[in-house]
Design a protein around this motif. Structure first.
Motif, short mmCIF file in Angstrom:
data_model
loop_
_atom_site.label_atom_id
_atom_site.label_comp_id
_atom_site.label_asym_id
_atom_site.label_seq_id
_atom_site.Cartn_x
_atom_site.Cartn_y
_atom_site.Cartn_z
N LEU A 45 -18.08 -32.13 -43.24
CA LEU A 45 -18.85 -32.12 -43.97
C LEU A 45 -20.72 -32.06 -43.89
O LEU A 45 -21.00 -31.47 -44.54
N LEU A 46 -20.89 -32.40 -42.12
CA LEU A 46 -22.47 -32.60 -41.98
C LEU A 46 -23.37 -31.04 -42.19
O LEU A 46 -23.62 -30.98 -42.76
N PRO A 47 -22.22 -30.04 -41.86
CA PRO A 47 -22.71 -28.64 -42.12
C PRO A 47 -22.95 -28.79 -43.71
O PRO A 47 -23.68 -27.61 -44.29
N MET B 168 -30.22 -29.66 -34.81
CA MET B 168 -30.25 -30.09 -36.91
C MET B 168 -31.45 -29.68 -36.85
O MET B 168 -32.66 -30.32 -36.50
N ASP B 169 -31.68 -29.16 -38.21
CA ASP B 169 -32.75 -28.73 -39.66
C ASP B 169 -33.26 -30.16 -39.58
O ASP B 169 -33.36 -29.14 -41.20
N GLY B 170 -33.37 -30.37 -39.34
CA GLY B 170 -33.98 -32.51 -39.47
C GLY B 170 -35.66 -31.82 -41.01
O GLY B 170 -35.57 -32.26 -41.85
N SER B 171 -35.76 -30.85 -40.42
CA SER B 171 -37.29 -30.54 -40.22
C SER B 171 -37.08 -29.34 -42.04
O SER B 171 -38.23 -29.78 -42.71
N ARG B 172 -36.09 -29.17 -42.39
CA ARG B 172 -36.09 -28.63 -43.92
C ARG B 172 -36.14 -29.98 -45.15
O ARG B 172 -36.49 -29.56 -46.12
N ARG B 173 -36.10 -31.12 -44.41
CA ARG B 173 -36.32 -32.38 -45.66
C ARG B 173 -37.44 -33.23 -44.89
O ARG B 173 -37.82 -33.95 -46.08
N SER B 174 -37.59 -33.54 -43.77
CA SER B 174 -38.45 -34.03 -43.55
C SER B 174 -39.42 -33.89 -41.74
O SER B 174 -38.68 -33.36 -41.50
N PHE C 172 -25.17 -39.22 -32.09
CA PHE C 172 -23.35 -38.93 -31.88
C PHE C 172 -22.58 -39.05 -32.63
O PHE C 172 -23.13 -39.85 -34.08
N THR C 173 -22.22 -38.07 -33.84
CA THR C 173 -20.61 -37.97 -34.57
C THR C 173 -19.61 -37.93 -34.00
O THR C 173 -19.58 -36.66 -33.13
N GLY C 174 -18.43 -38.16 -34.39
CA GLY C 174 -17.35 -37.37 -34.39
C GLY C 174 -16.63 -38.33 -33.24
O GLY C 174 -17.38 -39.42 -32.28
#
Length: 419
Positions: free
Chosen positions: A195-197, A231-237, A244-246
């Motif tokens: 989902l996250l990808p 993670m490319d968080g800079s794409r949005r903010s 952590f996840t999973g």
């Protein structure tokens, strides 16, 4: 007058008044004086912008809530739900698909009301204060992907709930509870991989000083991970974060690329140590269990209101239905959910303090964690002086100044602070 209608209108109005009060006291609690702890981290001009950002965000939230109240009350009193139900029934589908159409249309109407506010928050406020990097195309794609996931994942789950309550008898809520809980747990396992990808790009952290330091600390704490990613968080903010996840072999450590740009290696390891503390101290299973118990309570109470004539009359409905019961009971459950949220957030704030202490005890260094918290707060334009009422009502994390004081030996909380 219908007692359910009076109760629902009262819940809506009182909830809005409480949020308005909380917003107003938050605005009044803003202190233009930069806290001594942040001298050298926040320059005076940026601190003033952070306070103006808080003001703008609160004002938008208050307008959003007020408009939402007015439209919801008007929709209820005008028989809007019955019109939607008539449209869904007019398709001639069996009960469960009819329920999916009904709830889907209601959800679309609610989303349509909120969309202008989301657009303004992103491209108005966030853009004005230098936090937004989302393009219109990304915003549209995110919205469409979210809707698609709601249909693909939420549709079958909701259909199962409708079917079980329609055919399962008095014990249907227990079967529903088990099914919904199992579904949510499975989602937590597969979300990191599937989902996250869909929304962000995850790249394995490159070899080097940071990866070595993280791997060394995780090994010391016997904390197995499936991978360390950026993670490319800079794409949005421009905001920075880590999480952590999973679970098990699907567990991942994820750092926003914006965080890697702002924090030193020692500070990042301290933030990581805090997150590992949540796992090692059992916070994750405790919060998961609480979520499961809340789901059980919700479904049990819902089962007591299925096909309630008075509740349906409050919404001007011509027909009783399981799917209508689910939607309408949500209005009655709102104050219960709010009270539970206050309790859960209080426990969450306590967990944050405990995870901080775990990180320090594990050798991450109190000052590294403090400096990391300061940089993250300044970069995200965080409100450093939230009012205790707002902390009590809605904050899952303690105010950053309270966390810093707790990390310093002999520190005491200021009078009136909410832990």
């Amino acid at each position: 007058m219908n007692v359910y209608l009076v109760s629902i209108l009262g819940i809506l109005v009182l909830g809005t008044l409480l949020e308005l009060l909380a917003g107003l006291v938050e605005l009044r609690s803003l202190d233009p004086k930069l806290p001594a702890e942040f001298v050298g981290v926040y320059d005076p001009e940026r601190y003033a912008r952070a306070q103006e950002y808080t003001r703008a965000s609160i004002r938008l939230a208050l307008v959003r809530r007020t408009v939402g109240l007015a439209l919801t009350v008007a929709f209820v009193l005008a028989g809007g739900f019955n019109l939607v139900d008539a449209l869904a029934r007019g398709l001639g589908l069996p009960p469960v698909p009819t329920g999916l159409v009904f709830t889907g249309l209601v959800a679309l109407l609610a989303a349509a009301v909120q969309l202008p506010f989301s657009i303004y928050a992103t491209f108005g406020i966030e853009e004005r204060f230098g936090l937004n990097t989302t393009t219109p195309l990304t915003f549209v794609l995110d919205t469409l992907k979210g809707m698609l996931l709601a249909v693909v994942l939420g549709g079958p789950l909701l259909a199962g709930v409708f079917l079980l309550f329609d055919t399962g008898g008095p014990s249907a809520w227990m079967v529903c509870w088990l099914a919904v809980s199992a579904f949510l747990l499975v989602i937590q396992f597969v979300a990191p991989v599937l989902l996250l990808p869909l929304f962000n790009r995850f790249t394995p952290l490159a070899e080097g000083e940071l990866r070595t330091a993280i791997s060394r600390y995780a090994a010391k704490e016997r904390f197995a991970v499936g991978g360390i990613f950026t993670m490319d968080g800079s794409r949005r903010s421009t905001r920075a974060n880590a999480f952590f996840t999973g679970f098990g072999r699907f567990r991942r450590i994820v750092f926003f690329d914006t965080l890697l740009e702002r924090l030193t290696t020692a500070e990042i390891v301290a933030v990581l140590a805090h997150e590992i503390g949540h796992w090692r101290l059992g916070h994750v299973p405790v919060m998961t269990l609480l979520s499961v118990l809340q789901t059980g309570l919700l479904l049990f109470l819902l089962s007591r209101f299925l096909d309630n004539p008075g509740l349906f009359a409050a919404f001007g409905m011509e027909h009783l239905s399981v799917y209508g019961s689910v939607v309408f009971f949500g209005f009655l459950y709102t104050p219960i959910a709010a009270l539970l949220a206050v309790a859960v957030n209080g426990l969450s704030r306590r967990h944050e303090y405990q995870a901080d202490q775990f990180a320090v005890a594990g050798g991450a260094g109190a000052e590294h964690l403090v400096s990391g918290l300061k940089k993250l707060s300044a970069g995200n334009l965080a409100n450093l002086t939230p009012h205790p009422i707002n902390v009590l009502l809605s904050h899952s994390h303690p105010p950053v100044l309270a966390r810093i004081r707790a990390l310093r030996p002999g520190a005491r909380e200021p009078a009136g602070a909410v832990p």
